[in-house]
Motif scaffolding. Structure first.
Motif, mmCIF file in Angstrom:
data_model
loop_
_atom_site.group_PDB
_atom_site.id
_atom_site.type_symbol
_atom_site.label_atom_id
_atom_site.label_comp_id
_atom_site.label_asym_id
_atom_site.label_seq_id
_atom_site.Cartn_x
_atom_site.Cartn_y
_atom_site.Cartn_z
ATOM 1 N N ARG A 33 0.885 -1.136 0.208
ATOM 2 C CA ARG A 33 -0.095 0.150 -0.007
ATOM 3 C C ARG A 33 0.864 1.237 -0.032
ATOM 4 N N GLU A 34 0.616 2.151 -0.745
ATOM 5 C CA GLU A 34 1.022 3.418 -0.880
ATOM 6 C C GLU A 34 0.452 4.574 -0.018
ATOM 7 N N LEU A 35 1.181 5.247 1.117
ATOM 8 C CA LEU A 35 0.624 6.144 1.825
ATOM 9 C C LEU A 35 0.024 7.408 0.996
ATOM 10 N N GLU A 36 0.626 7.654 -0.292
ATOM 11 C CA GLU A 36 0.310 8.695 -1.022
ATOM 12 C C GLU A 36 -1.215 8.457 -1.546
ATOM 13 N N SER A 37 -1.382 7.162 -1.845
ATOM 14 C CA SER A 37 -2.755 6.961 -2.398
ATOM 15 C C SER A 37 -3.884 6.780 -1.332
ATOM 16 N N MET A 38 -3.325 6.917 -0.005
ATOM 17 C CA MET A 38 -4.504 6.626 0.812
ATOM 18 C C MET A 38 -4.960 7.954 1.500
ATOM 19 N N ILE A 39 -4.417 9.090 1.071
ATOM 20 C CA ILE A 39 -4.787 10.576 1.605
ATOM 21 C C ILE A 39 -5.491 11.065 0.486
ATOM 22 N N PRO A 40 -6.724 11.494 0.650
ATOM 23 C CA PRO A 40 -7.424 12.051 -0.439
ATOM 24 C C PRO A 40 -6.905 13.664 -0.952
ATOM 25 N N LYS A 41 -6.814 13.790 -2.080
ATOM 26 C CA LYS A 41 -6.397 15.165 -2.529
ATOM 27 C C LYS A 41 -7.470 16.262 -2.363
ATOM 28 N N THR A 42 -8.921 15.840 -2.171
ATOM 29 C CA THR A 42 -9.789 16.637 -1.760
ATOM 30 C C THR A 42 -10.384 16.378 -0.419
#
Length: 230
Positions: free
Chosen positions: A36-45
């Protein structure tokens, strides 16, 4: 005949060996699933905030440093909103927390690049239900910049609010034979360090945790608090 001092010396060695065995971690506890990538877990909105490119960050690592070896994954984003203060979000994740590798708290990172910490206090973020996330609030001041900061660190399932608590948490888990993972979650802005500013940062933090998928929240706040989130 065995001398009494030899018996005492031998007993001391056994005690030391037992203590060393107790302090030898035997199990890795990792809350970030493999792959899992932390970057993909945090919404950009997040609420009214939208992530935009920026290079304004004070970072917890530099290339080739010990911290570069400590952190497996990082996230750095600037979130802007038409109705709220901009927020700089930094997350730094390390899969191993031991004597050589442990999270660097922002007090150290900011001081290393010339900021002075002019205030520091413990607070909590109410994220609904029975969940409260303990945080530390700082004011970092440089010649031309004042940066109010809130952050928390997770070591295994613990959320220590000071360097001492962080060391104690790590030691307690070592006694249980555990090598925990850990994450630093930091939010800041450039504004006057008044209560309204810190309230805005706490509001962003709460909105961010709510926006993260329920299955991923334990990575940020541990299993106990994530289980209480609604």
């Amino acid at each position: 005949m065995i001398a009494r001092r030899d018996v005492l010396f031998g007993g001391g060695l056994l005690v030391a060996a037992g203590a060393a065995a107790a302090l030898t971690p035997r199990k890795n506890v990792v809350l970030l699933p493999a792959g899992r990538e932390l970057e993909s877990m945090i919404p950009k909105t997040i609420g009214s905030w939208q992530a935009v490119p920026s290079d304004l960050f004070v970072l917890p690592k530099t290339e080739g440093s010990l911290a570069d070896k400590l952190y497996n994954q990082t996230v750095t984003r600037l979130y802007e909103s038409p109705t709220a203060l901009p927020v700089m979000l930094v997350m730094a994740y390390g899969s191993i927390q031991n004597d050589a590798l442990q999270l660097h708290r922002p007090e150290t990172c900011y001081a290393a690049v010339g900021f002075q910490i002019s205030s520091s206090r413990v607070d909590a973020i109410d994220v609904g239900g029975r969940a409260k996330v303990p945080v530390r609030e700082l004011t970092a001041t440089a010649e031309r910049r004042i940066e109010p900061i809130i952050y928390w660190t997770r070591i295994g399932d613990s959320l220590p609010t000071s360097g001492r608590e962080q060391r104690v948490s790590k030691l307690e888990q070592q006694f249980e034979g555990i090598i925990p993972d850990g994450i630093l979650v930091r939010m800041s802005t450039v504004a006057e360090p008044d209560e309204a500013t810190f309230a805005a940062l706490r509001g962003f933090a709460s909105a961010m945790l709510t926006a993260v998928a329920p299955a991923d929240r334990a990575v940020l706040v541990g299993t106990t608090i994530s289980g209480r989130l609604r």
